[in-house]
Design a protein around this motif. Structure first.
Motif, mmCIF file in Angstrom:
data_model
loop_
_atom_site.group_PDB
_atom_site.id
_atom_site.type_symbol
_atom_site.label_atom_id
_atom_site.label_comp_id
_atom_site.label_asym_id
_atom_site.label_seq_id
_atom_site.Cartn_x
_atom_site.Cartn_y
_atom_site.Cartn_z
ATOM 1 N N SER A 1 0.843 -1.194 0.000
ATOM 2 C CA SER A 1 0.000 0.000 0.000
ATOM 3 C C SER A 1 0.878 1.244 0.000
ATOM 4 N N GLY A 2 0.276 2.318 -0.339
ATOM 5 C CA GLY A 2 0.979 3.586 -0.328
ATOM 6 C C GLY A 2 1.382 4.031 -1.722
ATOM 7 N N PRO A 3 1.627 5.311 -1.876
ATOM 8 C CA PRO A 3 1.984 5.847 -3.184
ATOM 9 C C PRO A 3 3.349 5.358 -3.674
ATOM 10 N N GLU A 4 4.235 5.028 -2.746
ATOM 11 C CA GLU A 4 5.562 4.552 -3.149
ATOM 12 C C GLU A 4 5.463 3.237 -3.912
ATOM 13 N N GLY B 1 2.832 2.182 -5.596
ATOM 14 C CA GLY B 1 2.238 2.490 -6.896
ATOM 15 C C GLY B 1 3.285 3.001 -7.875
ATOM 16 N N LEU B 2 4.152 3.889 -7.396
ATOM 17 C CA LEU B 2 5.226 4.408 -8.240
ATOM 18 C C LEU B 2 6.174 3.283 -8.639
#
Length: 161
Positions: A94-97, A99-100
């Protein structure tokens, strides 16, 4: 002070409630409207499958190594270790990291593979351009006497007997 609870008794009640919640929650069926709990093995299996799918354009051999049966076995083996260390897919994935990483990681890997192939092609073209042309060997003149004859200068060959 008849209606007040002592501070120590309140802490004890809080601890007992927390212990009950952590133990009882696992065995109880979900309440109406509450989603079914997700099997951790299925969650790991879906995450590994996603990872293989995302990395496959850059590493096309991955699906042959990570077959559905292999992924299922791997996910099942991960669950006890993840439980031991308190890890979950939700906590890791989870988290934007993340996703990136899921977008930029395969892109960077594909770029590296494409650059390496381009570089090898450039080196091969330079090698071909730099190589000297093949040496041309002129054919040897043939004797006017034929292939099987020797020029003896007008003398007859010695007869051996």
């Amino acid at each position: 002070m008849g209606g007040l609870i002592e501070l120590g008794a309140l802490d004890t009640l809080k601890r007992k409630a927390h212990a009950f919640e952590s133990q009882a929650g696992a065995d109880l069926p979900p309440l109406p409207g509450e989603p079914e709990p997700v099997d951790p093995a299925v969650e790991w299996e879906m995450s590994i499958t996603l990872l293989v799918t995302v990395l496959s354009p850059a590493l096309p051999y991955l699906p042959t190594v990570y077959t559905p049966d292999t992924i299922k076995a791997l996910a099942g083996a991960i669950v006890p270790v993840a439980d031991k260390y308190g890890l979950s897919v939700g906590g890791i994935m989870s988290g934007p990291e993340i996703g990136l990483l899921l977008v930029a990681g395969p892109l960077a890997l594909s770029t590296y593979v494409a650059h390496r192939a381009w570089r090898e092609q450039q080196d091969a073209e330079r090698t071909l351009d730099a190589a000297p042309p093949p040496e041309v060997v002129a054919p040897q003149p043939r004797s006017h006497l034929g292939e099987n004859m020797q020029d003896t200068g007008g003398r007859l060959p010695a007869i051996r007997g």
